[in-house]
Design a protein around this motif. Structure first.
Motif, PDB file in Angstrom:
ATOM      1  N   ALA A 149       8.158   0.091  19.427  1.00 51.04           N
ATOM      2  CA  ALA A 149       8.396   0.467  18.032  1.00 51.04           C
ATOM      3  C   ALA A 149       7.842  -0.589  17.073  1.00 51.04           C
ATOM      4  CB  ALA A 149       9.883   0.674  17.788  1.00 51.04           C
ATOM      5  N   ALA A 150       8.024  -1.867  17.412  1.00 53.46           N
ATOM      6  CA  ALA A 150       7.505  -2.937  16.564  1.00 53.46           C
ATOM      7  C   ALA A 150       5.982  -2.909  16.516  1.00 53.46           C
ATOM      8  CB  ALA A 150       7.999  -4.290  17.065  1.00 53.46           C
ATOM      9  N   LEU A 151       5.356  -2.671  17.656  1.00 57.64           N
ATOM     10  CA  LEU A 151       3.891  -2.590  17.690  1.00 57.64           C
ATOM     11  C   LEU A 151       3.388  -1.390  16.913  1.00 57.64           C
ATOM     12  CD1 LEU A 151       3.329  -3.620  21.387  1.00 57.64           C
ATOM     13  CD2 LEU A 151       2.381  -4.792  19.392  1.00 57.64           C
ATOM     14  N   LYS A 152       4.082  -0.274  17.010  1.00 56.98           N
ATOM     15  CA  LYS A 152       3.694   0.915  16.255  1.00 56.98           C
ATOM     16  C   LYS A 152       3.790   0.636  14.755  1.00 56.98           C
ATOM     17  CE  LYS A 152       4.773   5.763  15.514  1.00 56.98           C
ATOM     18  NZ  LYS A 152       4.774   5.622  14.061  1.00 56.98           N
ATOM     19  N   ASN A 153       4.847  -0.052  14.338  1.00 61.14           N
ATOM     20  CA  ASN A 153       4.997  -0.389  12.922  1.00 61.14           C
ATOM     21  C   ASN A 153       3.886  -1.322  12.447  1.00 61.14           C
ATOM     22  OD1 ASN A 153       7.283   1.188  12.684  1.00 61.14           O
ATOM     23  ND2 ASN A 153       8.686  -0.501  13.040  1.00 61.14           N
ATOM     24  N   ARG A 154       3.532  -2.315  13.284  1.00 61.64           N
ATOM     25  CA  ARG A 154       2.446  -3.231  12.922  1.00 61.64           C
ATOM     26  C   ARG A 154       1.115  -2.485  12.833  1.00 61.64           C
ATOM     27  NH1 ARG A 154       3.321  -7.762  17.290  1.00 61.64           N
ATOM     28  NH2 ARG A 154       1.195  -8.347  16.746  1.00 61.64           N
ATOM     29  N   THR A 155       0.894  -1.545  13.752  1.00 61.87           N
ATOM     30  CA  THR A 155      -0.330  -0.743  13.728  1.00 61.87           C
ATOM     31  C   THR A 155      -0.374   0.118  12.478  1.00 61.87           C
ATOM     32  OG1 THR A 155      -0.377  -0.700  16.144  1.00 61.87           O
ATOM     33  CG2 THR A 155      -1.702   0.951  15.011  1.00 61.87           C
ATOM     34  N   ASP A 156       0.736   0.772  12.164  1.00 58.13           N
ATOM     35  CA  ASP A 156       0.809   1.601  10.956  1.00 58.13           C
ATOM     36  C   ASP A 156       0.529   0.769   9.707  1.00 58.13           C
ATOM     37  OD1 ASP A 156       1.419   3.798  12.506  1.00 58.13           O
ATOM     38  OD2 ASP A 156       3.564   3.794  12.010  1.00 58.13           O
ATOM     39  N   LYS A 157       1.098  -0.427   9.650  1.00 59.68           N
ATOM     40  CA  LYS A 157       0.892  -1.317   8.508  1.00 59.68           C
ATOM     41  C   LYS A 157      -0.586  -1.686   8.383  1.00 59.68           C
ATOM     42  CE  LYS A 157       2.084  -5.868   6.738  1.00 59.68           C
ATOM     43  NZ  LYS A 157       2.617  -7.171   7.087  1.00 59.68           N
ATOM     44  N   ARG A 158      -1.203  -2.042   9.513  1.00 58.88           N
ATOM     45  CA  ARG A 158      -2.613  -2.432   9.507  1.00 58.88           C
ATOM     46  C   ARG A 158      -3.487  -1.262   9.063  1.00 58.88           C
ATOM     47  NH1 ARG A 158      -3.208  -6.468   8.764  1.00 58.88           N
ATOM     48  NH2 ARG A 158      -2.493  -7.508  10.607  1.00 58.88           N
ATOM     49  N   LEU A 159      -3.222  -0.062   9.574  1.00 56.97           N
ATOM     50  CA  LEU A 159      -3.991   1.119   9.188  1.00 56.97           C
ATOM     51  C   LEU A 159      -3.839   1.409   7.697  1.00 56.97           C
ATOM     52  CD1 LEU A 159      -3.336   3.476  12.227  1.00 56.97           C
ATOM     53  CD2 LEU A 159      -5.549   2.546  11.514  1.00 56.97           C
ATOM     54  N   LYS A 160      -2.621   1.290   7.189  1.00 55.04           N
ATOM     55  CA  LYS A 160      -2.372   1.530   5.771  1.00 55.04           C
ATOM     56  C   LYS A 160      -3.156   0.544   4.915  1.00 55.04           C
ATOM     57  CE  LYS A 160       1.274   1.824   2.341  1.00 55.04           C
ATOM     58  NZ  LYS A 160       2.641   1.509   1.990  1.00 55.04           N
ATOM     59  N   GLU A 161      -3.154  -0.733   5.315  1.00 58.14           N
ATOM     60  CA  GLU A 161      -3.905  -1.748   4.577  1.00 58.14           C
ATOM     61  C   GLU A 161      -5.393  -1.416   4.552  1.00 58.14           C
ATOM     62  OE1 GLU A 161      -3.020  -5.321   6.700  1.00 58.14           O
ATOM     63  OE2 GLU A 161      -1.031  -5.554   5.800  1.00 58.14           O
ATOM     64  N   CYS A 162      -5.915  -0.986   5.693  1.00 56.19           N
ATOM     65  CA  CYS A 162      -7.342  -0.663   5.778  1.00 56.19           C
ATOM     66  C   CYS A 162      -7.698   0.558   4.933  1.00 56.19           C
ATOM     67  CB  CYS A 162      -7.747  -0.422   7.228  1.00 56.19           C
ATOM     68  SG  CYS A 162      -7.656  -1.902   8.243  1.00 56.19           S
ATOM     69  N   ILE A 163      -6.849   1.554   4.976  1.00 60.80           N
ATOM     70  CA  ILE A 163      -7.095   2.770   4.193  1.00 60.80           C
ATOM     71  C   ILE A 163      -7.028   2.465   2.700  1.00 60.80           C
ATOM     72  CG2 ILE A 163      -6.144   5.036   3.594  1.00 60.80           C
ATOM     73  CD1 ILE A 163      -5.369   5.260   6.615  1.00 60.80           C
ATOM     74  N   GLU A 164      -6.015   1.711   2.297  1.00 60.38           N
ATOM     75  CA  GLU A 164      -5.860   1.389   0.873  1.00 60.38           C
ATOM     76  C   GLU A 164      -6.996   0.523   0.340  1.00 60.38           C
ATOM     77  OE1 GLU A 164      -1.934  -0.272   0.587  1.00 60.38           O
ATOM     78  OE2 GLU A 164      -0.981   1.700   0.552  1.00 60.38           O
ATOM     79  N   SER A 165      -7.471  -0.424   1.152  1.00 62.13           N
ATOM     80  CA  SER A 165      -8.528  -1.319   0.694  1.00 62.13           C
ATOM     81  C   SER A 165      -9.925  -0.749   0.954  1.00 62.13           C
ATOM     82  CB  SER A 165      -8.420  -2.681   1.388  1.00 62.13           C
ATOM     83  OG  SER A 165      -8.768  -2.576   2.760  1.00 62.13           O
ATOM     84  N   GLY A 166     -10.020   0.198   1.884  1.00 58.43           N
ATOM     85  CA  GLY A 166     -11.318   0.743   2.249  1.00 58.43           C
ATOM     86  C   GLY A 166     -12.148  -0.222   3.082  1.00 58.43           C
ATOM     87  N   GLN A 167     -11.495  -1.265   3.615  1.00 61.80           N
ATOM     88  CA  GLN A 167     -12.198  -2.275   4.399  1.00 61.80           C
ATOM     89  C   GLN A 167     -11.404  -2.598   5.661  1.00 61.80           C
ATOM     90  OE1 GLN A 167     -12.745  -5.711   1.962  1.00 61.80           O
ATOM     91  NE2 GLN A 167     -14.000  -4.658   0.462  1.00 61.80           N
ATOM     92  N   TYR A 168     -12.141  -3.166   6.625  1.00 57.40           N
ATOM     93  CA  TYR A 168     -11.508  -3.611   7.872  1.00 57.40           C
ATOM     94  C   TYR A 168     -12.145  -4.932   8.279  1.00 57.40           C
ATOM     95  CZ  TYR A 168      -9.614  -3.502  12.602  1.00 57.40           C
ATOM     96  OH  TYR A 168      -8.952  -3.806  13.769  1.00 57.40           O
ATOM     97  N   PRO A 169     -11.803  -6.005   7.570  1.00 55.83           N
ATOM     98  CA  PRO A 169     -12.409  -7.306   7.860  1.00 55.83           C
ATOM     99  C   PRO A 169     -11.722  -7.991   9.040  1.00 55.83           C
ATOM    100  CG  PRO A 169     -10.889  -7.509   6.037  1.00 55.83           C
ATOM    101  CD  PRO A 169     -10.892  -6.053   6.438  1.00 55.83           C
TER     102      PRO A 169
END
Length: 87
Positions: free
Chosen positions: A58-78
């Motif tokens: 569950a913790a890993l899923k939350n971290r993945t969701d957070k990372r995906l959200k950041e990438c979608i919002e910023s439009g970048q994946y640095p």
């Protein structure tokens, strides 16, 4: 900058490992419960380990969701890859 350890690929890999751990432990519990005289202590150990793996999952899923959200919002994946030395 996203480190390699926090990359979506690495988080997904760790998530897959936890999913497999949970499945393995749940199968062990189910197999033991089918026995004529199941070992209650073994079942309890596997249940405790399964619950811990589920929490990590569950913790890993939350971290993945957070990372995906950041990438979608910023439009970048640095991603900052670690230097590797194969000598």
């Amino acid at each position: 900058m996203i480190t390699e350890q926090e990359s979506i690929a690495n988080l997904n890999e760790m998530l897959i490992v936890e999913i497999l751990k949970v499945a393995n432990l749940e199968h062990k519990k189910a197999d033991e419960q089918k026995k004529e005289k199941p070992d209650a202590e073994a079942i309890a150990r596997w249940d405790k380990a399964s619950r811990a793996a589920n929490e990590r999952k569950a913790a890993l899923k939350n971290r993945t969701d957070k990372r995906l959200k950041e990438c979608i919002e910023s439009g970048q994946y640095p991603v900052q890859f670690l230097a590797r030395d194969f000598d």
